[in-house]
Design an enzyme around this catalytic site. Structure first.
Site, short mmCIF file in Angstrom:
data_model
loop_
_atom_site.label_atom_id
_atom_site.label_comp_id
_atom_site.label_asym_id
_atom_site.label_seq_id
_atom_site.Cartn_x
_atom_site.Cartn_y
_atom_site.Cartn_z
N HIS A 132 1.13 -1.50 0.10
CA HIS A 132 0.03 0.10 0.01
C HIS A 132 0.30 1.17 -0.18
O HIS A 132 1.96 0.93 0.44
CB HIS A 132 -0.82 0.25 1.54
CG HIS A 132 -1.71 0.81 1.51
ND1 HIS A 132 -1.68 2.59 2.10
CD2 HIS A 132 -3.49 0.35 1.42
CE1 HIS A 132 -2.74 3.07 1.98
NE2 HIS A 132 -4.15 2.06 1.27
N ASP A 209 3.16 -4.91 7.97
CA ASP A 209 1.85 -3.92 7.93
C ASP A 209 0.45 -5.69 8.19
O ASP A 209 -0.17 -5.73 7.27
CB ASP A 209 1.73 -3.28 6.54
CG ASP A 209 0.51 -2.69 6.34
OD1 ASP A 209 -0.38 -2.79 7.14
OD2 ASP A 209 0.48 -2.14 5.15
N GLN A 212 -4.59 -5.31 7.37
CA GLN A 212 -5.97 -6.45 6.75
C GLN A 212 -5.54 -7.15 7.34
O GLN A 212 -6.81 -8.68 6.30
CB GLN A 212 -5.07 -6.17 5.23
CG GLN A 212 -5.05 -4.94 4.55
CD GLN A 212 -6.97 -4.73 4.28
OE1 GLN A 212 -8.04 -6.07 4.41
NE2 GLN A 212 -7.11 -2.88 3.52
N LYS A 235 -10.24 -1.03 11.05
CA LYS A 235 -10.27 -2.37 10.02
C LYS A 235 -10.81 -2.98 10.48
O LYS A 235 -10.82 -4.46 10.11
CB LYS A 235 -9.22 -2.66 9.41
CG LYS A 235 -8.91 -1.59 8.32
CD LYS A 235 -7.98 -1.65 7.10
CE LYS A 235 -7.65 -0.02 5.99
NZ LYS A 235 -8.02 0.17 5.50
N CYS A 373 -4.82 2.51 -3.43
CA CYS A 373 -4.30 3.02 -3.27
C CYS A 373 -2.36 1.92 -2.87
O CYS A 373 -1.33 2.14 -2.44
CB CYS A 373 -3.74 3.05 -1.45
SG CYS A 373 -4.96 4.60 -1.30
#
Lengths: 415, 144
Positions: A132, A209, A212, A235, A373
């Site tokens: 991202h 990261d 998600q 999220k 993104c």
């Protein structure tokens, strides 16, 4: 495609879960809302909304410094979330949990503190081709400043990391590897443990990261030996404006502070200051108290359902979506990795994703369209964007039927 | 051209008044998009590009014989259909009329949600781009 993703048993009462999300119960353009944009943000259960309301109605006070009862209650609840996060992501110490605004701020914090203190000219940073922008631009900024080099771990056409190439790229100049756990555009789950192991062999630090992955997959930062892990509250069924940076204690201890202000200081004189101990060293100013407190309610919500149950159910939704959408003429799936979270991107050769998004919205269906993104990734896949449906635990088979019907209607309209 | 910006807007509102559901309305806009003459490749330049988060729009303007003509294209068909309406309303008028125009038809045909569409791709920013181009022509006129 996706044949290794198994449809597992789950024992969730989806109707009951849906009742906990008031926002789902509404009409959009005179049709019942179908919310399939969960990778952008998940909806919030009543427990989270109540926690926010409760805090402002009963406990609102500034934390850590007040001596009065409200301040103590607010402080205790705020710190309870830190303990909950520690357990949720499998960290060793509560001092390793830093509250941020979100994933993006967590990455910027590491880039601007660890990066500034440790990177020098000629050092190499490895990023994957599917990052991202928020796990790319902060590194580009510090790399530019320090004259460090960014190298990209390539992917295959299915959207899986080429691990052999990754191994080839690692060398003694590699100082940092920053990789996404699950891709927001493709859904690919990356082999984190292996990525960390290989990087550590070359003495590189690894940032994961988890934006998600945290709502879908078991997170075990200590077991993986990840150096940094970041995720966002919004999220994982929690509020916006709150996120978490996990860092190994020794690394965080050695890092200079990020922002200066209240809370982060030990002692201040006219001619200087000393900084506070972990985790407060990185939490300058009054934090986002209400949202941090409500984040615990979100993590509890996930824990009660059970990550395994959630994953099984979401996998079955993903499988069902494959089976429904693959018959649509001219549709091509983007992101067909063997291991995936419940995110599916697709394109039509002759229908623009923006057009599709507009028509689906008219049908009450919310999906995401665009480059997500991840412009470099779109370039690598030779597309300008995709349409993306992403599923959460409250989505249903019937909603995927609605998506299929909406797509059929759009196809008829555009062809 | 004698028909005013106002008259064209009334025409479009009239055209849309026959639709009683969104399907037909969008089918018509898609039709308009398909009918819009593709922009010649030499005009698909970086300066004519209105880059958006979702789709790309090219907008070219020409000033000839005292009037401004617009030519546009997009890779997304609904956006292209919507711009074709803007092109139809604003082309063939003096720069001054374009700059001073008040476009109310978007609201009247129920397309106001597209005014604020994602980022710079909204109709509002396209309209602004068209007016800015007209304004530049107007300044050139005054300078000459």
């Amino acid at each position: 495609m996706g044949t290794t993703i198994q449809t597992l048993e789950h024992n969730l009462d989806i109707a009951e879960i849906r009742r906990q999300f008031p926002v789902l119960n509404q009409q959009v353009n005179d049709k019942p809302l179908v919310y399939l944009d969960n990778a952008a943000t998940t909806q919030k259960p009543l427990a989270v909304i109540d926690a926010l309301k409760n805090y402002y109605q009963k406990d609102n006070a500034n934390i850590h410094r007040g001596i009065h009862t409200l301040a103590e209650r607010a402080t205790a609840d705020f710190e309870k979330t830190r303990d909950a996060v520690k357990t949720f992501i499998g960290a060793e110490y509560r001092e390793e949990i830093i509250f941020t605004k979100g994933t993006t701020e967590g990455i910027n914090l590491v880039a601007q503190t660890w990066g500034r203190a440790n990177l020098k000219e000629g050092d190499e940073i490895l990023l994957s081709a599917m990052e991202h922008h928020s796990n790319m631009v902060p590194w580009q900024m510090i790399a530019h400043e320090k004259k460090a080099l960014i190298k990209i771990i390539p992917i295959n056409d299915a959207g899986e990391l080429l691990m052999d190439e990754y191994e080839q790229l690692l060398n003694s100049r590699t100082k940092l590897v920053a990789v996404v756990h699950a891709s927001n555009a493709l859904g690919t789950i990356n082999p984190i443990k292996q990525i960390v192991q290989l990087a550590h062999r070359h003495g590189a630090v690894v940032l994961i990261d988890g934006a998600q992955s945290t709502s879908h997959l078991d997170i075990a930062v200590s077991d993986w030996s990840a150096d940094f892990f970041v995720f966002s509250g919004h999220k994982v069924y929690g509020p916006t404006g709150v996120g978490v940076l996990y860092g190994k204690r020794a690394l965080l201890e050695a890092m200079p502070p990020y922002q200066g202000g209240g809370e982060m200081i030990g002692e201040v004189r006219y001619d200087g200051f000393t900084w506070n101990e972990l985790p407060y060293k990185f939490e300058a100013g009054t934090p986002n108290i209400a949202d941090v407190i409500a984040l615990k309610a979100a993590l509890d919500f996930i824990d009660v359902l059970g990550k395994q149950n959630i994953r099984s159910y979401e996998n079955s939704l993903l499988q069902y979506a494959y089976s429904k959408l693959e018959h649509l003429e001219g549709l091509r799936f983007i992101g067909t990795a063997k291991e995936k979270v419940s995110i599916q991107s697709f394109v039509f050769n002759d229908i623009h994703h923006q057009d599709l998004g507009i028509i689906l919205d008219k049908e009450g269906i919310a999906i995401r369209t665009g480059h997500h993104c991840t412009q470099p990734l779109m370039g690598r896949l030779a597309i300008t964007g995709t349409s993306r449906a992403s599923f959460a635990v409250y989505n249903t088979i019937e909603e995927i039927d609605r998506l299929e019907a909406g797509l059929k209607k759009a196809i008829k309209l555009f062809r | 051209m004698n028909i005013s910006i106002d008259d064209i807007q009334k025409e479009i509102i009239e055209d849309f008044s026959i639709f009683d559901n969104w399907d037909d309305k969008y089918a018509y806009i898609i039709e308009c998009g398909k009918k819009l003459k593709p922009l010649a490749p030499e005009y698909k330049t970086e300066t004519n590009l209105v880059r958006g988060c979702q789709s790309q729009v090219w907008l070219h303007a020409e000033h000839k014989d005292g009037v401004v003509n617009f030519y546009a294209d997009s890779d997304a068909i609904i956006v292209k259909g919507l711009i074709s309406l803007l092109v139809r309303v604003l082309s063939g008028h003096t720069a001054e009329h374009i700059v001073k125009s008040d476009l109310y038809f978007i609201d009247k045909i129920g397309m106001q949600s597209h005014l604020s569409m994602t980022r710079s791709n909204g109709l509002a920013s396209m309209l602004k781009t068209m007016k800015v181009k007209a304004l530049l022509f107007l300044e050139q006129e005054k300078a000459n």
